[in-house]
Design an enzyme around this catalytic site. Sequence first.
Site, mmCIF file in Angstrom:
data_model
loop_
_atom_site.group_PDB
_atom_site.id
_atom_site.type_symbol
_atom_site.label_atom_id
_atom_site.label_comp_id
_atom_site.label_asym_id
_atom_site.label_seq_id
_atom_site.Cartn_x
_atom_site.Cartn_y
_atom_site.Cartn_z
ATOM 1 N N CYS A 23 0.811 -1.218 0.000
ATOM 2 C CA CYS A 23 0.000 0.000 0.000
ATOM 3 C C CYS A 23 0.849 1.275 0.000
ATOM 4 O O CYS A 23 1.473 1.570 -1.009
ATOM 5 C CB CYS A 23 -0.993 -0.066 1.154
ATOM 6 N N HIS A 35 -3.209 -5.245 1.886
ATOM 7 C CA HIS A 35 -2.508 -5.456 3.166
ATOM 8 C C HIS A 35 -2.450 -6.935 3.554
ATOM 9 O O HIS A 35 -3.291 -7.402 4.325
ATOM 10 C CB HIS A 35 -3.250 -4.693 4.273
ATOM 11 N N GLU A 46 -0.588 -8.381 5.616
ATOM 12 C CA GLU A 46 -0.272 -8.558 7.054
ATOM 13 C C GLU A 46 -1.535 -8.592 7.904
ATOM 14 O O GLU A 46 -1.479 -8.948 9.074
ATOM 15 C CB GLU A 46 0.690 -7.452 7.522
HETATM 16 N N1 GLN Z 1 -3.851 6.340 1.208
HETATM 17 C C1 GLN Z 1 -2.500 6.094 1.637
HETATM 18 C C2 GLN Z 1 -1.506 6.989 0.899
HETATM 19 O O1 GLN Z 1 -1.852 7.569 -0.069
HETATM 20 C C3 GLN Z 1 -2.131 4.641 1.489
HETATM 21 C C4 GLN Z 1 -3.089 3.783 2.282
HETATM 22 C C5 GLN Z 1 -2.503 2.569 2.922
HETATM 23 O O2 GLN Z 1 -1.302 2.385 3.018
HETATM 24 N N2 GLN Z 1 -3.385 1.740 3.448
HETATM 25 O O3 GLN Z 1 -0.398 7.104 1.296
#
Ligand code: GLN
Length: 182
Positions: A79, A159, A161
């Site tokens: 992410c 995610h 994890e």
């Molecule tokens: N929305 C976050 C960003 O732009 C990323 C979201 C996440 O890591 N769950 O950095």
Amino acid sequence: MLQGARKEHAKALVNAAKEMNLDVEIRNLRKSEEIGLIDGLILPGGETTAMKIASQSEDLLSALWHYVETKNVPILATCAGAILLCQNKLIRATIERNVYGGQLHSFQTMIKSTIGDGEFPGVFIRAPAFKSNECEEIAYFDSEPVGLLDANRMALTFHPELTDDLRFHRWLLTSALKTKGL
Ligand code: GLN
């Protein structure tokens, strides 16, 4: 360890290591001096803006990019971590932040993956989406790539994890062993 979903990754890595009969030492990196000798790197999810601000005083991120480029360390980035990999051109892909909307539009869905067996429970939290890539596509939500592999760097927009399925953490450990010639 600047910000975001960190402890869950450490737990998943310890559990994956147990399954593989490996001893792992987890280093919680907050400052550039703590980088030392690492065989694999997890870049967790969270908020990239907050991570970049938190990194400024300790210079962690720029030191990490230098380290992984020179030592060829395998990376599992999830992410926000995937966003950092793309923005710093550590994988050949472009990415757009918050594509599915805000926190309320976070969702879980089964996704396809070429890593491990069967479908994987993908947890998407304010997730980004890859816009283009020249990588191996290793996970799909419908027909959209949500996981990429570029040599030994893996970027996931979800995610892993937060699930009990440890296949991506096992991948990191296997890659670290390979890189060390073990
Ligand atoms: N929305 C976050 C960003 O732009 C990323 C979201 C996440 O890591 N769950 O950095």
